[in-house]
Enzyme design. Structure first.
Site, short mmCIF file in Angstrom:
data_model
loop_
_atom_site.label_atom_id
_atom_site.label_comp_id
_atom_site.label_asym_id
_atom_site.label_seq_id
_atom_site.Cartn_x
_atom_site.Cartn_y
_atom_site.Cartn_z
N LYS A 15 0.82 -1.22 0.00
CA LYS A 15 0.00 0.00 0.00
C LYS A 15 0.85 1.26 0.00
O LYS A 15 0.63 2.17 -0.80
CB LYS A 15 -0.91 0.05 1.25
CG LYS A 15 -1.90 -1.08 1.36
CD LYS A 15 -2.78 -0.92 2.59
CE LYS A 15 -2.05 -0.95 3.92
NZ LYS A 15 -1.38 -2.22 4.23
N ARG A 90 -9.95 1.48 7.79
CA ARG A 90 -9.63 0.10 8.15
C ARG A 90 -10.71 -0.57 8.96
O ARG A 90 -10.57 -1.74 9.29
CB ARG A 90 -8.38 0.11 9.03
CG ARG A 90 -7.09 0.17 8.29
CD ARG A 90 -6.00 0.37 9.35
NE ARG A 90 -4.97 -0.59 9.19
CZ ARG A 90 -3.74 -0.30 8.77
NH1 ARG A 90 -3.39 0.91 8.46
NH2 ARG A 90 -2.86 -1.24 8.67
#
Ligand code: AP5
Ligand code: MG
Length: 188
Positions: A15, A90
């Site tokens: 990421k 998240r």
């Protein structure tokens, strides 16, 4: 190409690496909650003191703390034209918070890029990084916990964004440039 983008994927999927490359390509900032937290830890700020224990254990920082941080950061001038969010949202609560932040700003997400890489690949990458960078959460036990927390709390986000038609799955294996080209062509 659209510029309000989230990078999703387990620890070690790339990421941060890919957010940086895509940000340069698109001329927007890459915003990593993990990097912001780590710099607060190393500067021993009040926020750093608050988040350190969570990070060292591989647990998530409380949503209220993370959401407030992202709201401030997305309000900064350089994020007006877009952003690549790395490591946020998240949790389902963070998804709702991001929706609210963007709605208040009169904009919305363009895409959620999910980097797909298997367990062995990501663990190998993180163990390799442990030898070179010494990130405190790159120990075998903490890596295992980070992957568990991801599976429990973050993996379900793929479905949520999939239902909204925003999810773009990209194979995160192979060399860094190859993955980067895959992302750019998937977003075109
Ligand atoms: P965060 O910093 O986001 O860490 P992470 O999700 O565990 O992911 P990593 O940064 O380890 O991996 P990455 O996917 O970015 O891959 P990278 O490009 O680095 O979060 C850390 C902690 O902060 C969390 O545990 C939590 O405590 C807290 N936190 C952060 N955000 C939060 C939030 N929203 N809510 C609550 N808490 C939060 O690559 C990994 C390695 O692989 C590197 O060495 C890289 O060079 C290498 N690599 C990359 N691509 C390739 C490739 N294609 N081939 C070979 N090697 C590669
Ligand atoms: Mg990262």
């Amino acid at each position: 190409m659209s510029a309000q983008i989230v990078m999703l994927g387990p620890p070690g999927s790339g990421k941060g690496t890919q957010a940086g490359l895509l940000a340069t390509h698109l001329g927007v900032p890459a915003i990593s909650t993990g990097d912001i937290f780590r710099s607060n830890v190393s500067n021993e700020t009040e926020l750093g003191t608050l988040v350190r224990g969570y990070m060292d254990a591989g647990e998530y920082v409380p949503d209220s703390v993370t959401n407030a941080l992202v709201r401030d950061r997305l309000g900064e001038r350089d994020a007006v034209e877009g952003f690549i969010l790395d490591g946020y949202p998240r949790t389902l609560e963070q998804v709702a918070a991001l929706d609210a932040i963007l709605e208040d700003q009169g904009r919305r997400l363009d895409a959620v890029v999910e980097l797909v890489a298997d367990h062995t690949e990501v663990v190998d990458r993180l163990l390799l990084r442990a030898q070179t960078q010494g990130r405190l959460d790159d120990t075998e036990a903490v890596i295992r916990r980070r992957l568990e927390v991801y599976a429990e709390q973050t993996a379900p986000l793929a479905r949520v964004y999939g239902e909204r038609g925003l999810l773009v799955d990209v194979d995160g294996t192979g060399d860094i440039d190859q993955v980067s080209r895959r992302i750019v062509s998937a977003l075109a």
